[in-house]
Scaffold this active site. Structure first.
Site, short mmCIF file in Angstrom:
data_model
loop_
_atom_site.label_atom_id
_atom_site.label_comp_id
_atom_site.label_asym_id
_atom_site.label_seq_id
_atom_site.Cartn_x
_atom_site.Cartn_y
_atom_site.Cartn_z
N HIS A 1 85.58 34.30 -5.16
CA HIS A 1 85.32 33.41 -6.29
C HIS A 1 85.34 31.95 -5.85
O HIS A 1 84.47 31.16 -6.26
CB HIS A 1 86.36 33.64 -7.39
CG HIS A 1 86.11 34.87 -8.20
ND1 HIS A 1 86.90 35.25 -9.26
CD2 HIS A 1 85.15 35.82 -8.10
CE1 HIS A 1 86.43 36.37 -9.78
NE2 HIS A 1 85.37 36.74 -9.08
N HIS B 1 95.04 34.60 -6.13
CA HIS B 1 94.93 34.56 -4.67
C HIS B 1 96.04 33.73 -4.00
O HIS B 1 96.67 32.87 -4.61
CB HIS B 1 93.57 34.01 -4.22
CG HIS B 1 92.42 34.88 -4.59
ND1 HIS B 1 92.14 36.05 -3.93
CD2 HIS B 1 91.46 34.74 -5.56
CE1 HIS B 1 91.06 36.60 -4.46
NE2 HIS B 1 90.64 35.83 -5.45
#
Length: 255
Positions: A153, A210
């Site tokens: 992303h 993340h």
């Protein structure tokens, strides 16, 4: 359609500011760094966007490259036809094909790295690994795969935004009228809206998802893909070249 003309003029004026274009790539690195710090310190409260199942993530971010191509391709067709140059159109479409290749190689590499560096666990908190050796098999069995998950992303939202910034720069020098102008204006506004969406979701990724190193690696890949093409290769003779506005700017600097 006077309102859309005013909006377009304001957007064009914004992107004409050299400082805006120069700072925009660095914005992603700054957001990634600050977002990672906030996430590690747990300073950002949970929200609608902290769930990966939010509407924007499911129907926009997860297919972000599709949205980028869906809006950018017709913009390039209309903007190139305004210049009445088939050769210019082919070069811009080639640049889009190069960008798609960059996206494909990078995302494929991220998935491969996660697959070869990971192990299968029965849960996110379990310490004993299952014997399954691939991410697909592990998740298919209902287990949890843990490897180096470089943020796709962070990469694609950064890279798509910079691609749109570069390819829509021709809008500052296009002269069209009538229906052609209206369609071009609508596409230009839509592309700016999608860039705003990508920046917002990039920020959400930075503060909610993340590990820091995975986000920074993903962001660095997006910046590198943009830099090696638009700041290096496309300024060489044998390349897709720069968009019309950038070409004129480079020629003035060399004159």
């Amino acid at each position: 359609m006077a309102a859309i003309d005013v909006i377009v003029e304001q957007l064009v004026s914004l992107w004409r500011i050299p400082a805006v274009r120069q700072f925009f790539p660095w914005l992603f690195l700054l957001i990634s760094l600050l977002g990672s710090i906030l996430k590690e310190l747990d300073l950002v409260p949970q929200s609608y966007f902290s769930s990966s199942k939010n509407f924007v993530n499911l129907y926009f971010v997860k297919v972000s490259w599709g949205w980028t191509l869906l809006l950018l391709t017709p913009f390039l067709l209309f903007s190139s036809s305004a210049n009445q140059s088939l050769f210019a159109l082919l070069k811009r479409l080639l640049a889009l094909a190069v960008a798609t290749a960059v996206w494909y190689v990078c995302t494929g590499t991220f998935l491969y790295i996660e697959d070869v560096t990971g192990s299968c666990f029965e849960s996110q908190t379990a310490h004993i690994a299952n014997k399954l050796t691939s991410k697909a098999a592990c998740r298919g069995a209902g287990f949890h795969w843990q490897g180096h998950d470089i943020s796709g992303h962070s990469f694609i939202l950064c890279y798509s935004s910079l691609l749109i910034m570069e390819e829509t720069s021709a809008m500052t020098v296009l002269k069209t009228t009538g229906l052609h102008r209206t369609l071009l204006n609508l596409l230009y506004v839509a592309l700016n809206l999608i860039v705003a969406t990508w920046v917002w979701m990039f920020a959400c990724t930075s503060v909610y998802f993340h590990d820091p190193k995975d986000k920074l690696l993903g962001t660095a890949c997006g910046l590198l893909g943009w830099y090696l093409t638009y700041r290096y290769w496309y300024q060489k003779p044998f390349s897709p070249g720069l968009p019309l506005q950038r070409q004129q700017k480079e020629q003035k600097q060399l004159a």
